[in-house]
Design a protein around this motif. Structure first.
Motif, PDB file in Angstrom:
ATOM      1  N   THR A   1      -3.445   0.506  -3.310  1.00 36.46           N
ATOM      2  CA  THR A   1      -4.278   0.275  -2.138  1.00 36.46           C
ATOM      3  C   THR A   1      -4.110  -1.353  -1.963  1.00 36.46           C
ATOM      4  O   THR A   1      -4.693  -1.863  -0.949  1.00 36.46           O
TER       5      THR A   1
ATOM      6  N   ASP B   1      -1.594  -1.097   1.066  1.00 36.58           N
ATOM      7  CA  ASP B   1      -2.129   0.003   1.722  1.00 36.58           C
ATOM      8  C   ASP B   1      -3.774   0.251   1.655  1.00 36.58           C
ATOM      9  O   ASP B   1      -4.181   1.132   0.930  1.00 36.58           O
ATOM     10  N   PRO B   2      -4.475  -0.731   2.466  1.00 36.19           N
ATOM     11  CA  PRO B   2      -5.732  -0.720   2.238  1.00 36.19           C
ATOM     12  C   PRO B   2      -6.618   0.574   2.334  1.00 36.19           C
ATOM     13  O   PRO B   2      -7.437   0.862   1.746  1.00 36.19           O
ATOM     14  N   GLU B   3      -6.129   1.326   3.437  1.00 38.96           N
ATOM     15  CA  GLU B   3      -6.640   2.262   3.751  1.00 38.96           C
ATOM     16  C   GLU B   3      -6.352   3.523   2.702  1.00 38.96           C
ATOM     17  O   GLU B   3      -6.864   4.527   2.786  1.00 38.96           O
ATOM     18  N   GLY B   4      -5.338   3.342   1.773  1.00 40.31           N
ATOM     19  CA  GLY B   4      -4.961   4.216   0.845  1.00 40.31           C
ATOM     20  C   GLY B   4      -4.221   5.549   1.286  1.00 40.31           C
ATOM     21  O   GLY B   4      -4.746   6.631   0.679  1.00 40.31           O
TER      22      GLY B   4
END
Length: 680
Positions: free
Chosen positions: A480, A483-486
């Protein structure tokens, strides 16, 4: 009248004397107080690193003998630090002339060593030790003094002389510590063995120390050879026999541990079988062959004792583990195991081990025969049975939760996990339940909630649970970060959920075509350019509602942005190469291929990890698994040996290092059938 005058004169005389004495005391107290202040100032100079100023003050203070106890150590140390060796020598020699204390004499030896006159120091300190040859107390004092100043060799010499005077194997722990300081591992170990033979009750203390101090494989191998000699020379020593079993376990040599435990049981005939303990450890460490051998020995040799039933149940469990590892799993073998568990239950219906058999049998029904309802019914009976121990009930609840997950009923699963968490707080099984809940949140893509559980579990008392929590926590953080949204991790977790539900083919198909799609908002023009949108594409009812709400918000807040109706939500494929999860995808697919018996494909996927992610955390896992596949499934011992040898060179600090070394030694033929004799 004459008498009165005499009395007056005497009184006046005594008053003068008292006044004079009081004045002297006051003056000396004032002077002493002033010296104390000077001592404090000199000490502060040392703390500030102003050595010359400190020395100047100490030179004044040392002129008064009463100050020496207050300043001696600091004054001598600062002289040595400032390389004023001649001045230090002259100072200590004056002290020795005034007061021939042993500590001052030893100080002189320290001055010689610090000045670099090693031969003079050696001659002087050895003569000083020899001069106290008949006084064990003084020799012990010298050893403590020298050890505190990192002169381990001379401290050892003094303490060995003290032992000779006192007689017997005294000062064992002190000598062991000194040998450790001097880097003399063999002598250190010998002293610990001397200690434990004197106080067998402290064997666990010695095991703990040696586990910390003997970290290198060659050190454990040397200890093994030493203990083997000790056992041969002292056939009736339980301590040496116990330690020999222990050192084999440290090397993960479960065959050697089994052989020594078997000899221990035959020789000492204890009520509790040592071999049964080794069998369970081997089973927990997935050495099913040696677990089978050990359980078989106990079942035969300890018939009609309290050891027999755990051994018979263990035999079935070890054979079950071997069946599960023979990819692909043979359903007929599973049915045979179910029959064995059923026979055990019928033969010993009221024994606690029968309930363990019932639990194992239920899991075989659920996972290998796809008879989930039969498994649920069996586990519910186990949980409702008042004769079943609380721990086993909790374990059954966790397993029942897993089966509900298998049936795609996650709420039932989390309810059971939470019940165990509440009932078994701060216990390993309670932590296990919390880990299951964390994984459930992870499967659902709720990484924030999963992380909250995992942060608690990192402090779990069970190392295995803590390690699992750390591994999953790291995966969430790593995937994450960019890619903060995962998005990629959510797809990966969804595939892991399929595996947990035994939907391996579906999981494999998604892994082969691992694609991450996420909703993004962009202008209609850009969407058309990227071919993610066409003019005739219709918005869903939900998308229309979302757009209307956004328009209203823009009107209320007087936004001047691009008109929302000119923006669209589209499905965009994410480049997974950038998201850093590809190695996990390879790893998961490799393990699924292994379960299907597709060994060459699994090896190829592991090789991709090593080529594309050589510095990643999965590199050592992939390398080790290649060796395991060659050894156990492709029956290629030479290739496996080559891999294990290379593994030890590349990943000496890996958690698999001990296992790799053990397997390499087994394949090389280091262990024989003769009571675990190690090859030199």
């Amino acid at each position: 009248m004459h008498t009165t005058n005499d009395n007056y004169k005497n009184l006046k005389y005594y008053i003068i004397i008292l006044y004079t004495f009081t004045l002297c005391v006051l003056l000396s107290t004032k002077a002493f107080g002033q010296d104390i202040q000077e001592v404090q100032i000199a000490n502060e100079y040392i703390l500030k690193g102003e050595k010359e100023k400190a020395i100047a003050l100490y030179e004044q203070l040392v002129k008064k003998p009463e100050n020496i106890p207050l300043i001696h150590n600091n004054y001598l140390n600062v002289l040595l630090d400032a390389a004023r060796f001649t001045q230090a020598e002259e100072y200590v020699e004056k002290l020795i002339k005034r007061d021939s204390k042993l500590s001052y004499k030893m100080d002189l030896g320290i001055i010689y060593t610090r000045s670099g006159d090693i031969s003079k120091a050696d001659k002087y300190l050895k003569a000083l030790i020899k001069a106290q040859a008949d006084d064990a107390y003084k020799l012990k004092t010298m050893a403590d003094y020298l050890a505190a100043r990192n002169h381990a060799e001379y401290a050892i010499l003094a303490l060995l002389q003290a032992r000779a005077v006192a007689g017997g194997n005294v000062y064992t722990l002190e000598l062991a510590n000194l040998y450790r300081m001097a880097g003399k591992r063999e002598q250190m170990v010998q002293e610990y063995l001397n200690y434990v033979t004197q106080t067998p009750a402290n064997i666990n203390y010695v095991k703990n120390l040696m586990q910390i101090l003997l970290s290198k494989p060659e050190e454990l191998e040397a200890l093994e050879r030493l203990l083997y000699d000790k056992v041969q020379q002292n056939q009736n020593s339980e301590v040496f026999a116990d330690l020999l079993i222990w050192v084999n376990l440290q090397q993960k040599n479960f065959y050697g541990a089994f052989v020594q435990a078997r000899a221990y049981d035959k020789r000492f005939k204890k009520e509790q079988s040592k071999t049964l303990e080794i069998a369970q450890i081997a089973l927990n460490n997935q050495d099913y062959e040696n677990a089978d051998k050990a359980y078989g020995f106990v079942a035969k040799e300890y018939a009609r004792t309290a050891n027999e039933l755990p051994a018979r149940l263990g035999l079935i469990q070890a054979r079950e583990a071997k069946v599960k590892r023979a990819y692909p799993v043979n359903r007929d073998s599973v049915k045979y195991l179910i029959g064995q568990y059923q026979g055990f239950k019928e033969n010993y219906p009221d024994h606690p081990n029968a309930y363990e058999a019932q639990l194992s049998q239920a899991l075989l029904y659920a996972y290998y025969l796809d008879q989930k309802d039969s498994a649920i019914n069996s586990l519910q009976k186990l949980i409702s049975n008042n004769k079943v121990a609380p721990n086993l009930k909790s374990k059954a609840k966790i397993e029942l939760g897993d089966i509900y997950l298998l049936k795609e009923e996650p709420w039932e699963a989390t309810l059971l996990y939470s019940q165990v968490e509440k009932a078994q707080r701060e216990t390993p099984i309670g932590y296990e339940a919390k880990l299951r809940n964390a994984k459930l949140s992870y499967f659902k893509g709720d990484f924030l909630l999963a992380q909250e559980h995992l942060d608690i579990l990192k402090q779990a008392t069970s190392r295995e649970i803590a390690n699992d929590a750390i591994d999953l926590s790291m995966r969430i953080k790593e995937n994450t970060a960019f890619d903060p949204e995962g998005s990629a991790l959510k797809e990966f977790a969804a595939i892991e959920l399929l595996i947990a539900q035994n939907k391996n083919e579906l999981a494999l198909n998604r892994l082969k075509n691992f694609i991450v799609v996420r909703k993004v908002k962009m202008s209609r023009k850009e969407a058309i350019r990227k071919k993610l949108w066409s003019e005739d594409k219709q918005l869903t009812e939900k998308q229309l509602q979302d757009l209307k709400q956004q328009v209203e918000r823009q009107k209320q807040n007087l936004f001047n942005d691009t008109v929302v109706s000119d923006s669209v939500w589209v499905d965009e494929i994410v480049n997974t190469e950038r998201l850093g999860i590809k190695d996990d995808v390879y790893w998961l697919e490799a393990n699924l291929r292994l379960k299907k018996g597709e060994f060459e494909t699994a090896l190829a996927l592991l090789e991709k990890i090593l080529k594309e992610f050589a510095d990643d955390v999965l590199a050592d896992d992939a390398f080790f698994l290649q060796g395991e596949i060659q050894e156990r499934y492709l029956k290629n011992p030479d290739k496996a040996m080559e891999i294990y040898r290379e593994f030890l060179n590349k990943f000496p600090g890996s958690v698999f290092a001990a296992e790799a070394r053990k397997r390499y030694r087994v394949l090389r033929g280091d262990f024989t059938e003769q009571e675990g004799t190690p090859k030199s």
